[in-house]
Design a protein around this motif. Structure first.
Motif, PDB file in Angstrom:
ATOM      1  N   LYS A 285       0.816  -1.212   0.000  1.00 58.40           N
ATOM      2  CA  LYS A 285       0.000   0.000   0.000  1.00 58.40           C
ATOM      3  C   LYS A 285       0.853   1.267   0.000  1.00 58.40           C
ATOM      4  CE  LYS A 285      -4.120  -2.087   2.000  1.00 58.40           C
ATOM      5  NZ  LYS A 285      -5.234  -1.963   2.971  1.00 58.40           N
ATOM      6  N   SER A 286       2.095   1.155   0.435  1.00 60.53           N
ATOM      7  CA  SER A 286       2.984   2.317   0.445  1.00 60.53           C
ATOM      8  C   SER A 286       3.607   2.575  -0.922  1.00 60.53           C
ATOM      9  CB  SER A 286       4.099   2.116   1.477  1.00 60.53           C
ATOM     10  OG  SER A 286       3.586   1.947   2.782  1.00 60.53           O
ATOM     11  N   LEU A 287       3.854   1.497  -1.666  1.00 66.96           N
ATOM     12  CA  LEU A 287       4.609   1.625  -2.909  1.00 66.96           C
ATOM     13  C   LEU A 287       3.737   1.781  -4.150  1.00 66.96           C
ATOM     14  CD1 LEU A 287       7.282  -1.135  -2.231  1.00 66.96           C
ATOM     15  CD2 LEU A 287       7.710   1.321  -2.359  1.00 66.96           C
ATOM     16  N   THR A 288       2.520   1.292  -4.107  1.00 71.46           N
ATOM     17  CA  THR A 288       1.709   1.310  -5.316  1.00 71.46           C
ATOM     18  C   THR A 288       1.086   2.680  -5.543  1.00 71.46           C
ATOM     19  OG1 THR A 288      -0.142   0.422  -4.030  1.00 71.46           O
ATOM     20  CG2 THR A 288       1.195  -1.139  -5.255  1.00 71.46           C
ATOM     21  N   GLN A 289       1.186   3.133  -6.765  1.00 75.25           N
ATOM     22  CA  GLN A 289       0.620   4.424  -7.150  1.00 75.25           C
ATOM     23  C   GLN A 289      -0.818   4.280  -7.641  1.00 75.25           C
ATOM     24  OE1 GLN A 289       2.399   7.267  -6.579  1.00 75.25           O
ATOM     25  NE2 GLN A 289       3.882   5.835  -5.695  1.00 75.25           N
ATOM     26  N   GLU A 290      -1.104   3.151  -8.252  1.00 82.43           N
ATOM     27  CA  GLU A 290      -2.450   2.886  -8.758  1.00 82.43           C
ATOM     28  C   GLU A 290      -3.263   2.156  -7.691  1.00 82.43           C
ATOM     29  OE1 GLU A 290      -3.656   3.982 -11.648  1.00 82.43           O
ATOM     30  OE2 GLU A 290      -1.742   4.978 -12.004  1.00 82.43           O
ATOM     31  N   PRO A 291      -4.592   2.169  -7.804  1.00 82.39           N
ATOM     32  CA  PRO A 291      -5.428   1.451  -6.835  1.00 82.39           C
ATOM     33  C   PRO A 291      -5.087  -0.035  -6.800  1.00 82.39           C
ATOM     34  CG  PRO A 291      -6.767   2.896  -8.205  1.00 82.39           C
ATOM     35  CD  PRO A 291      -5.394   2.882  -8.803  1.00 82.39           C
ATOM     36  N   GLY A 292      -5.065  -0.589  -5.602  1.00 78.82           N
ATOM     37  CA  GLY A 292      -4.728  -1.993  -5.438  1.00 78.82           C
ATOM     38  C   GLY A 292      -5.947  -2.889  -5.478  1.00 78.82           C
ATOM     39  N   VAL A 293      -5.693  -4.171  -5.758  1.00 76.40           N
ATOM     40  CA  VAL A 293      -6.751  -5.167  -5.858  1.00 76.40           C
ATOM     41  C   VAL A 293      -6.342  -6.395  -5.060  1.00 76.40           C
ATOM     42  CG1 VAL A 293      -7.980  -6.723  -7.444  1.00 76.40           C
ATOM     43  CG2 VAL A 293      -7.498  -4.361  -8.132  1.00 76.40           C
ATOM     44  N   ASN A 294      -7.287  -6.963  -4.345  1.00 80.80           N
ATOM     45  CA  ASN A 294      -7.089  -8.214  -3.621  1.00 80.80           C
ATOM     46  C   ASN A 294      -7.637  -9.345  -4.481  1.00 80.80           C
ATOM     47  OD1 ASN A 294      -7.050 -10.372  -1.870  1.00 80.80           O
ATOM     48  ND2 ASN A 294      -8.178  -9.368  -0.229  1.00 80.80           N
ATOM     49  N   PHE A 295      -6.799 -10.323  -4.803  1.00 79.13           N
ATOM     50  CA  PHE A 295      -7.176 -11.445  -5.659  1.00 79.13           C
ATOM     51  C   PHE A 295      -6.971 -12.747  -4.895  1.00 79.13           C
ATOM     52  CE2 PHE A 295      -5.239 -14.507  -8.845  1.00 79.13           C
ATOM     53  CZ  PHE A 295      -6.451 -15.034  -9.254  1.00 79.13           C
ATOM     54  N   THR A 296      -7.925 -13.657  -4.992  1.00 76.71           N
ATOM     55  CA  THR A 296      -7.809 -14.966  -4.349  1.00 76.71           C
ATOM     56  C   THR A 296      -7.362 -15.984  -5.383  1.00 76.71           C
ATOM     57  OG1 THR A 296      -9.604 -14.376  -2.836  1.00 76.71           O
ATOM     58  CG2 THR A 296      -8.958 -16.685  -2.919  1.00 76.71           C
ATOM     59  N   ALA A 297      -6.086 -16.328  -5.357  1.00 74.47           N
ATOM     60  CA  ALA A 297      -5.549 -17.308  -6.305  1.00 74.47           C
ATOM     61  C   ALA A 297      -5.867 -18.722  -5.824  1.00 74.47           C
ATOM     62  CB  ALA A 297      -4.041 -17.128  -6.439  1.00 74.47           C
ATOM     63  N   GLY A 298      -6.123 -19.614  -6.776  1.00 72.65           N
ATOM     64  CA  GLY A 298      -6.370 -21.009  -6.441  1.00 72.65           C
ATOM     65  C   GLY A 298      -7.819 -21.434  -6.547  1.00 72.65           C
ATOM     66  N   LEU A 299      -8.726 -20.507  -6.894  1.00 72.75           N
ATOM     67  CA  LEU A 299     -10.137 -20.839  -7.026  1.00 72.75           C
ATOM     68  C   LEU A 299     -10.476 -21.192  -8.472  1.00 72.75           C
ATOM     69  CD1 LEU A 299     -11.756 -17.946  -4.921  1.00 72.75           C
ATOM     70  CD2 LEU A 299     -11.465 -20.335  -4.219  1.00 72.75           C
ATOM     71  N   PRO A 300     -11.534 -21.973  -8.699  1.00 65.52           N
ATOM     72  CA  PRO A 300     -11.938 -22.266 -10.082  1.00 65.52           C
ATOM     73  C   PRO A 300     -12.571 -21.067 -10.778  1.00 65.52           C
ATOM     74  CG  PRO A 300     -13.463 -23.276  -8.520  1.00 65.52           C
ATOM     75  CD  PRO A 300     -12.317 -22.738  -7.719  1.00 65.52           C
ATOM     76  N   ILE A 301     -13.001 -20.049 -10.023  1.00 58.72           N
ATOM     77  CA  ILE A 301     -13.447 -18.795 -10.621  1.00 58.72           C
ATOM     78  C   ILE A 301     -12.430 -17.719 -10.265  1.00 58.72           C
ATOM     79  CG2 ILE A 301     -15.874 -19.439 -10.405  1.00 58.72           C
ATOM     80  CD1 ILE A 301     -15.989 -17.206  -8.170  1.00 58.72           C
ATOM     81  N   VAL A 302     -12.563 -16.551 -10.893  1.00 55.55           N
ATOM     82  CA  VAL A 302     -11.712 -15.413 -10.544  1.00 55.55           C
ATOM     83  C   VAL A 302     -12.466 -14.550  -9.551  1.00 55.55           C
ATOM     84  CG1 VAL A 302     -10.564 -13.338 -11.387  1.00 55.55           C
ATOM     85  CG2 VAL A 302     -10.517 -15.435 -12.762  1.00 55.55           C
TER      86      VAL A 302
END
Length: 358
Positions: A285-302
């Motif tokens: 959160k300190s380094l990113t200039q663009e809005p961040g996104v939380n992604f759950t990897a490992g699911l059959p859907i995105v």
């Protein structure tokens, strides 16, 4: 593990489920602001999981964001260029923006469970979740600290990875929402190995990176300083990385977290695996200039979500910035398309029987 069968052409316009989050937080405001822009409908078919009454409550406060929607009753009748609302409840709900109430969490979980049920049936391909609050969602019916654990169990997968993404920075965490006092005991070799493999596979399939380079952070200050400030790096993390390297995995570390980010070493890798929540999310959160996104990897859907919470302090005041939520929608669409491209490129057109010599 569930096998989901998509019902629409993901390469053109995927059906994306949008859960409302806490009814008294900023989630519905973000949804209205995002999908009142007609250009979003060129990218996906959004299905909002809430109730039309709840949406209308917030829509009246946001006159400059004219969201038009249709009530969805039959997924076979979905059409492009429309925003849909799926009514997850019919009863009247007392909405009090900015207040932490039992109802705010109760109906947020009802919307989430309905959306997940539809995803399991293949009616939606992606899921974007507005924020919930742990204080009014954790119960006997929802014994989870947040979305991630619930989604893991709902889709019957052995493990998932919480992965924060923005710009060219991707940071996953081994442990998620647990107290610092419990982190060391939760760090085990098999868990780290599982998270690394989830991260590697996700980088290949979800982000179209053929040979991902992954950096692994140490648990202790200075990555243990050769065993003088903790032994986990020397006895567990470093040997695991060495073993993975021998298997051809491009995994490096363990790195001292402070120096790693201070010297911008993350720029040399496609992703970083941190040991615990704040070790990864504070620099993210300190380094990113663009809005961040939380992604759950490992699911059959995105599944994606914005990288912030319910923001009760500004709820109902028309002050919420939809940038992170909008980016979560875009990220969901991009990863769905990457998955389609990857699956098509790796599918063997010949059956095994056709490959056998006569």
């Amino acid at each position: 593990m569930l096998s989901l069968c998509p019902m629409s052409n993901i390469s053109s316009k995927p059906v994306i489920g949008i859960t409302c989050g806490d009814l008294n937080g900023i989630g519905i405001e973000l949804i209205i602001k995002t999908f009142s822009d007609q250009r979003m409908l060129d990218q996906c078919i959004p299905v909002i999981y809430a109730s039309s009454r709840t949406i209308n409550f917030y829509r009246k406060q946001l006159n400059e964001y004219p969201l038009n929607f249709q009530i969805l009753r039959d997924f076979q009748r979905l059409q492009s260029k429309h925003v849909y609302v799926y009514n997850c409840w019919e009863e009247e709900v007392n909405i009090t923006p900015g207040q932490l109430t039992e109802a705010g969490g109760q109906f947020a979980i009802r919307a989430l469970k309905t959306a997940v049920d539809h995803a399991r049936k293949g009616w939606i391909q992606g899921l974007v979740t507005a924020p919930i609050h742990k204080a009014n969602t954790h119960s006997a019916d929802f014994p989870y600290a947040g979305h991630t654990g619930f989604l893991r169990d709902a889709f019957e997968v052995p493990d998932v990875l919480m992965l924060m993404i923005a710009d060219d920075l991707k940071i996953g965490v081994v442990t998620e929402h647990i107290p610092i006092s419990e982190v060391a005991a939760a760090i085990k070799e098999e868990i780290i190995a599982s998270k690394i493999e989830l991260l590697r596979k996700s980088l290949i399939r979800d982000f179209a990176i053929e040979m991902p380079r992954i950096a692994v952070l140490g648990l202790n200050p200075h990555a243990g300083d050769d065993g003088h400030i903790g032994t986990e790096e020397k006895t567990m993390i470093a040997p695991l990385i060495q073993s993975l390297r021998q298997q051809g995995r491009m995994v490096f570390g363990p790195y001292s977290a402070d120096a790693f980010f201070a010297r911008a070493q993350y720029r040399h890798f496609h992703a970083v695996l941190a040991m615990y929540h704040d070790q990864g999310l504070i620099p993210f959160k300190s380094l990113t200039q663009e809005p961040g996104v939380n992604f759950t990897a490992g699911l059959p859907i995105v599944r994606t979500s914005p990288d912030h919470g319910t923001a009760f302090d500004i709820a109902g005041k028309n002050q919420a910035d939809p940038s992170s939520f909008r980016q979560a929608v875009f990220a969901c669409i991009d990863m769905l398309r990457n998955r389609v491209a990857y699956d098509e490129s790796t599918r063997n057109p010949l059956k095994k029987s056709e490959l056998q010599p006569e």
